[in-house]
Scaffold this motif. Structure first.
Motif, PDB file in Angstrom:
ATOM      1  N   GLU A 110       0.831  -1.206   0.000  1.00 20.08           N
ATOM      2  CA  GLU A 110       0.000   0.000   0.000  1.00 20.08           C
ATOM      3  C   GLU A 110       0.862   1.251   0.000  1.00 20.08           C
ATOM      4  O   GLU A 110       0.552   2.242  -0.670  1.00 20.08           O
ATOM      5  N   LEU A 151       2.106   1.742  -3.478  1.00 18.91           N
ATOM      6  CA  LEU A 151       1.048   2.237  -4.349  1.00 18.91           C
ATOM      7  C   LEU A 151       0.706   3.684  -4.079  1.00 18.91           C
ATOM      8  O   LEU A 151       0.165   4.387  -4.944  1.00 18.91           O
ATOM      9  N   LYS A 207       2.143   0.958 -14.185  1.00 22.29           N
ATOM     10  CA  LYS A 207       1.838  -0.451 -14.034  1.00 22.29           C
ATOM     11  C   LYS A 207       1.318  -1.003 -15.353  1.00 22.29           C
ATOM     12  O   LYS A 207       0.552  -0.345 -16.046  1.00 22.29           O
ATOM     13  N   ARG A 259      -0.909  -2.736 -17.978  1.00 16.95           N
ATOM     14  CA  ARG A 259      -2.345  -2.973 -18.059  1.00 16.95           C
ATOM     15  C   ARG A 259      -2.612  -4.148 -18.993  1.00 16.95           C
ATOM     16  O   ARG A 259      -1.800  -4.511 -19.819  1.00 16.95           O
ATOM     17  N   TYR A 310      -9.075 -12.558 -11.699  1.00 15.22           N
ATOM     18  CA  TYR A 310      -8.833 -11.146 -11.987  1.00 15.22           C
ATOM     19  C   TYR A 310      -9.817 -10.621 -13.032  1.00 15.22           C
ATOM     20  O   TYR A 310     -10.334  -9.499 -12.936  1.00 15.22           O
ATOM     21  N   ASP A 315     -11.448  -1.349  -5.996  1.00 16.29           N
ATOM     22  CA  ASP A 315     -10.426  -0.502  -6.619  1.00 16.29           C
ATOM     23  C   ASP A 315     -10.361   0.793  -5.819  1.00 16.29           C
ATOM     24  O   ASP A 315     -10.813   1.842  -6.242  1.00 16.29           O
ATOM     25  N   ILE A 344      -7.185  -1.032 -11.681  1.00 18.05           N
ATOM     26  CA  ILE A 344      -6.683  -2.388 -11.413  1.00 18.05           C
ATOM     27  C   ILE A 344      -7.325  -2.871 -10.112  1.00 18.05           C
ATOM     28  O   ILE A 344      -7.004  -2.364  -9.049  1.00 18.05           O
ATOM     29  N   CYS A 404      -8.350  -5.243  -6.898  1.00 19.41           N
ATOM     30  CA  CYS A 404      -7.838  -6.332  -6.010  1.00 19.41           C
ATOM     31  C   CYS A 404      -6.351  -6.551  -6.144  1.00 19.41           C
ATOM     32  O   CYS A 404      -5.852  -7.652  -6.431  1.00 19.41           O
ATOM     33  N   GLU A 405      -5.556  -5.454  -5.951  1.00 25.49           N
ATOM     34  CA  GLU A 405      -4.096  -5.577  -6.084  1.00 25.49           C
ATOM     35  C   GLU A 405      -3.531  -6.602  -5.072  1.00 25.49           C
ATOM     36  O   GLU A 405      -2.619  -7.362  -5.377  1.00 25.49           O
ATOM     37  N   ARG A 406      -4.062  -6.599  -3.890  1.00 25.48           N
ATOM     38  CA  ARG A 406      -3.539  -7.512  -2.874  1.00 25.48           C
ATOM     39  C   ARG A 406      -3.823  -8.968  -3.200  1.00 25.48           C
ATOM     40  O   ARG A 406      -3.059  -9.864  -2.861  1.00 25.48           O
TER      41      ARG A 406
END
Length: 228
Positions: free
Chosen positions: A156, A159, A169, A171, A200, A216, A222, A224-226
């Motif tokens: 986090e 980010l 990042k 895509r 995803y 998001d 993007i 659910c990055e975690r």
């Protein structure tokens, strides 16, 4: 009752004078006026005296008659010579010996106790140092290694860095996104969170087409990055 044989009273103490004395052999003869013959006297009967006898000393002896008429002293003392205090000396020597043994035993026991106490103290100190070392090593590992629970927090923070200071990042290809949109295989069914998504692509579909999604948070497109 007195025992008298041939005029010799074995219970009586006679006074006589040492007529001859052989120092090398340790015996001599005593002349007693009351007796018909000289009396044999051995040095062993005078060991309790403070000095050895010599010719001319007066002695007090008890006498017994042996076979053949020989006269022999059965006890004796030198006139005018004090006797040795054998018992006090013996007791004193015995007490001194016992005291030395007790002192040596006490020192030996004390040395053993001290040695045992020193080993116990060293063992306690060694164990304490081992525990301290283990705690320090665990603290070192805890401070220098990123745990699983810390990983999302660091992500986090990364980010949160400005887009100008980090590379963009990657895509998903637009053609792939268009194919998902053109031929949707997912439907909005009220799910809103990443934990409810199976892939995803499904999460990407929900944030594009379904209302009130919460996947998001930084609005970068993007989801659910975690998780992904």
């Amino acid at each position: 009752m007195e025992a008298v044989m041939n005029g010799i009273d074995s219970q009586k103490t006679y006074r006589g004078k040492i007529k001859t004395w052989n120092e090398d052999k340790g015996f001599g003869f005593v002349n007693v006026d009351e007796l018909p013959r000289d009396v044999f006297l051995h040095i062993s009967l005078l060991k309790h005296m403070s000095r050895e006898p010599k010719q001319g000393d007066y002695v007090h002896v008890t006498v017994i008659e042996e076979a053949g008429g020989k006269l022999r002293a059965s006890s004796g003392r030198i006139e005018g010579v004090v006797a040795k205090s054998t018992k006090p000396r013996g007791n004193h020597h015995k007490q001194h010996k016992q005291h030395k043994q007790h002192t040596r035993h006490r020192r030996s026991y004390s040395g053993k106790s001290d040695s045992r106490f020193a080993r116990t103290v060293r063992s306690i100190i060694f164990l304490a140092l081992v525990f301290v070392a283990i705690d320090a090593y665990q603290l070192y590992l805890g401070g220098g290694t990123t745990t699983v629970s810390d990983a999302p927090t660091q992500l986090e923070k990364q980010l949160a860095i400005s887009p100008d200071t980090q590379p963009a990042k990657p895509r998903k290809p637009r053609q792939a996104q268009r194919s998902i949109f053109d031929e949707p295989e997912f439907t909005c069914d009220g799910r809103q969170h990443c934990s409810q998504m199976r892939s995803y692509e499904e999460a990407l579909f929900f944030i594009r087409h379904c209302p009130n999604t919460k996947m998001d948070g930084d609005n970068d497109g993007i989801p659910c990055e975690r998780q992904f």
